[in-house]
Scaffold this active site. Structure first.
Site, PDB file in Angstrom:
ATOM      1  N   SER A 105     -13.619  45.686  38.091  1.00 45.38           N
ATOM      2  CA  SER A 105     -14.049  46.040  36.733  1.00 45.38           C
ATOM      3  C   SER A 105     -13.217  47.145  36.079  1.00 45.38           C
ATOM      4  O   SER A 105     -13.283  47.318  34.871  1.00 45.38           O
ATOM      5  CB  SER A 105     -15.521  46.439  36.719  1.00 45.38           C
ATOM      6  OG  SER A 105     -15.704  47.690  37.332  1.00 45.38           O
TER       7      SER A 105
ATOM      8  N   LYS B 287     -16.900  53.635  35.878  1.00 48.11           N
ATOM      9  CA  LYS B 287     -16.673  53.160  34.507  1.00 48.11           C
ATOM     10  C   LYS B 287     -16.045  54.261  33.649  1.00 48.11           C
ATOM     11  O   LYS B 287     -16.030  55.425  34.015  1.00 48.11           O
ATOM     12  CB  LYS B 287     -17.992  52.719  33.854  1.00 48.11           C
ATOM     13  CG  LYS B 287     -18.766  51.690  34.631  1.00 48.11           C
ATOM     14  CD  LYS B 287     -18.046  50.370  34.702  1.00 48.11           C
ATOM     15  CE  LYS B 287     -18.779  49.392  35.599  1.00 48.11           C
ATOM     16  NZ  LYS B 287     -18.037  48.202  35.868  1.00 48.11           N
TER      17      LYS B 287
END
Length: 182
Positions: free
Chosen positions: A55, A95
């Site tokens: 990700s 993230k």
């Protein structure tokens, strides 16, 4: 016959009977304190994490080792470690911070916009770290980032479980901010 200087005899007279023991005890106390400081620093303040998943590609790859500072406050563009609300507290997501409290975030056709709490209009966020065009889930309705929360997204927008799916993350529940020298 060995000659003894007055200084040597004075030292013998003043030497504490347990001097060697006391010296060793002081050394071990200092050594224990140093080890305890290292232990606290590297388990509570500067925590190591390993990247698993795609990700955050191309910025981070599976197997990359990062140091996370638990005392830092997040800023726009920082990479943070947040708990995965889908699987529980023992699982974390890595993230990038897109929005801070008071910001309004929206996306249209793969372009991300932010209106800071201090600005009157939306500004296109320059994202030089994205590796490929953002085509999946590439539109976001305007979202106001709540007080005490962050809006985060993975750099690989086409394959990322992030605030688009899980909502905003509480800052107080974050593990911390990835250091610049990781």
């Amino acid at each position: 016959m060995e000659y003894e200087t007055p200084y040597a005899s004075l030292l013998k007279e003043r030497k504490h009977p347990y001097g060697d023991f006391i010296s060793t005890a002081k050394f071990l106390t200092v050594l224990t304190a140093i080890l305890l400081c290292f232990f606290i620093f590297f388990t509570q303040i500067l925590v190591g994490v390993t990247v698993f998943g795609s990700s955050m590609k191309p910025t981070l790859e599976t197997g990359d080792y990062l140091f996370v500072c638990t005392l830092s406050q997040p800023r726009h563009g920082d990479i943070v470690v947040v708990p995965n609300s889908r699987t529980g507290e023992d699982s974390y997501l890595i993230k990038r911070v897109i929005g801070l409290p008071g910001d309004i975030i929206y996306a249209e056709n793969g372009r991300l916009y932010r209106k800071d709490s201090e600005c009157d209009e939306f500004v296109l966020i320059e994202e030089n770290y994205l590796g490929e065009p953002w085509v999946k889930k590439n539109s976001i309705e305007p979202v106001l980032v709540a007080e005490g929360c962050v809006f985060v997204m993975g750099d690989n927008r086409n394959d990322s479980l992030d605030s688009r799916d899980l909502g905003q993350f509480e800052i107080k529940k974050m593990l911390g901010v990835v250091t610049d020298w990781s």
